[in-house]
Structures are given as C-alpha cells and as structure tokens.
Design a protein around this motif. Structure first.
Motif, short mmCIF file in Angstrom:
data_model
loop_
_atom_site.label_atom_id
_atom_site.label_comp_id
_atom_site.label_asym_id
_atom_site.label_seq_id
_atom_site.Cartn_x
_atom_site.Cartn_y
_atom_site.Cartn_z
N MET A 1 0.81 -1.23 0.00
CA MET A 1 0.00 0.00 0.00
C MET A 1 0.84 1.28 0.00
O MET A 1 0.40 2.31 -0.43
N ASN A 2 2.07 1.21 0.51
CA ASN A 2 2.90 2.41 0.59
C ASN A 2 4.10 2.26 -0.35
O ASN A 2 5.12 1.72 0.03
N PRO A 3 4.01 2.77 -1.59
CA PRO A 3 5.14 2.65 -2.51
C PRO A 3 6.37 3.39 -1.98
O PRO A 3 6.27 4.36 -1.27
N VAL A 4 7.53 2.87 -2.38
CA VAL A 4 8.82 3.42 -1.95
C VAL A 4 9.44 4.18 -3.12
O VAL A 4 9.38 3.72 -4.26
N ASP A 5 10.05 5.32 -2.83
CA ASP A 5 10.75 6.08 -3.87
C ASP A 5 12.06 5.38 -4.21
O ASP A 5 12.77 4.90 -3.33
N ASP A 6 12.37 5.34 -5.51
CA ASP A 6 13.61 4.69 -5.95
C ASP A 6 14.06 5.35 -7.24
O ASP A 6 13.39 6.23 -7.78
N VAL A 7 15.21 4.93 -7.75
CA VAL A 7 15.77 5.45 -8.99
C VAL A 7 16.11 4.26 -9.87
O VAL A 7 16.70 3.28 -9.40
N ASP A 8 15.73 4.32 -11.17
CA ASP A 8 16.06 3.21 -12.06
C ASP A 8 17.50 3.34 -12.56
O ASP A 8 18.22 4.26 -12.17
N SER A 9 17.95 2.43 -13.44
CA SER A 9 19.34 2.38 -13.89
C SER A 9 19.76 3.61 -14.71
O SER A 9 20.94 3.89 -14.84
N LYS A 10 18.78 4.39 -15.22
CA LYS A 10 19.11 5.57 -16.01
C LYS A 10 18.91 6.86 -15.23
O LYS A 10 18.97 7.95 -15.78
N GLY A 11 18.61 6.72 -13.92
CA GLY A 11 18.50 7.90 -13.07
C GLY A 11 17.10 8.46 -12.95
O GLY A 11 16.90 9.48 -12.29
N VAL B 1 8.09 2.33 -6.33
CA VAL B 1 8.13 0.87 -6.36
C VAL B 1 7.16 0.32 -5.32
O VAL B 1 7.19 0.73 -4.16
N SER B 2 6.29 -0.57 -5.75
CA SER B 2 5.44 -1.29 -4.81
C SER B 2 5.44 -2.76 -5.22
O SER B 2 5.54 -3.09 -6.40
N ILE B 3 5.34 -3.64 -4.25
CA ILE B 3 5.45 -5.07 -4.50
C ILE B 3 4.05 -5.68 -4.55
O ILE B 3 3.19 -5.36 -3.74
N ARG B 4 3.86 -6.56 -5.52
CA ARG B 4 2.59 -7.29 -5.66
C ARG B 4 2.93 -8.76 -5.72
O ARG B 4 3.75 -9.18 -6.53
N SER B 5 2.30 -9.55 -4.89
CA SER B 5 2.54 -11.00 -4.85
C SER B 5 1.24 -11.74 -5.09
O SER B 5 0.17 -11.28 -4.70
N GLY B 6 1.35 -12.90 -5.72
CA GLY B 6 0.19 -13.75 -5.96
C GLY B 6 0.26 -15.00 -5.10
O GLY B 6 1.32 -15.60 -4.94
#
Length: 140
Positions: free
Chosen positions: A7-17, A22-27
């Motif tokens: 429910m609470n996405p995290v701020d992140d940076v991808d490989s190009k800046g 980012v939030s995780i979804r599991s089945g």
C-alpha cells in the motif's frame, strides 16, 4: 489466485536515473477442497487435422468441478496398408471450466496415405475415458 499489493510505494531510482515509485505485488494460489467428492468429466469438443501445421488439433473442455490431469494417447492407422503408429502420450492439466486446445505433432516419418487417428484422453477415472476419432489424408 489472491493478489496482495504493497500500500505504501517506496521512492527509488532506475538504472538511467529516473525517479520511480516501487510497490510489490505478490500472488498466492488458493486451493479449496469440496466437502463431497468432486466430479471429473472431460468432453472432447473437436478433433481436426491441420494440413499446414502438420498437426492434429484436439479441443476439449473440463466439465467437472475439480482439477483434472491425465494423458492423451494417439494412434494413427494407415487404412490402405494397416500399419499402426502410436505417438508418445502427452500430459495435460486443466482446471474446472477450462477449454483447452492441444496440438499433437505428427511424426516426420509418416508415410503418405489415408489415416484414421484415434485420440484417447485418460484422466485417472477407472470408469471413464474420452475417445475421439478422425479420418484424414496425409500428403506431406
């Protein structure tokens, strides 16, 4: 299938800046056991020969109320000379209500001629088998 999402996405940076969230979804697969024994029933809908693909196309449906797994056995009989060719069995799995298409490849060593294909679906029930038969001309 039950999906659980963060429910609470995290701020992140991808490989190009670039800044991304980012939030995780599991089945999670859920299985349910019925209080009474389930009904196993497979029904062949169609069996056709595809000249271009050089395959038998088998269409069947799980009309039961439980998961069904089994094997499909295929025999080819050349009606002109009586030669029988048994193909390797194909394993399948299907959930209730699934409509399946299975492509059964014909051997490259098959001689030209008129054939009768017998397809038997064995799904573990000692009282029931499903059988389909098709006549076709093989020209490759």
């Amino acid at each position: 299938m039950l999906y659980v999402s963060q429910m609470n996405p995290v701020d992140d940076v991808d490989s190009k800046g670039a800044h991304i969230k980012v939030s995780i979804r599991s089945g999670i697969k859920l299985f349910h056991k019925l209080p009474l024994p389930g009904t196993k029933k497979i029904e062949i809908q169609n069996l056709v020969y595809g000249k271009l693909s050089n395959k038998l196309d088998l269409f069947f449906e799980n009309q039961g109320d439980v998961w069904i797994d089994g094997k499909v056995y295929t025999d080819l009989v050349n009606v002109e000379n009586g030669k029988k060719t048994a193909l390797d069995p194909v394993i399948f799995y299907t959930m209730p209500g699934n409509k399946r298409e299975m492509n059964i490849s014909l051997p490259s060593t098959l001689e030209k001629g008129k054939y009768t294909a017998s397809v038997m679906i064995d799904y573990g029930d000692s009282n029931n088998l499903e059988l389909g038969e098709l006549s076709f001309t093989y020209e490759k």
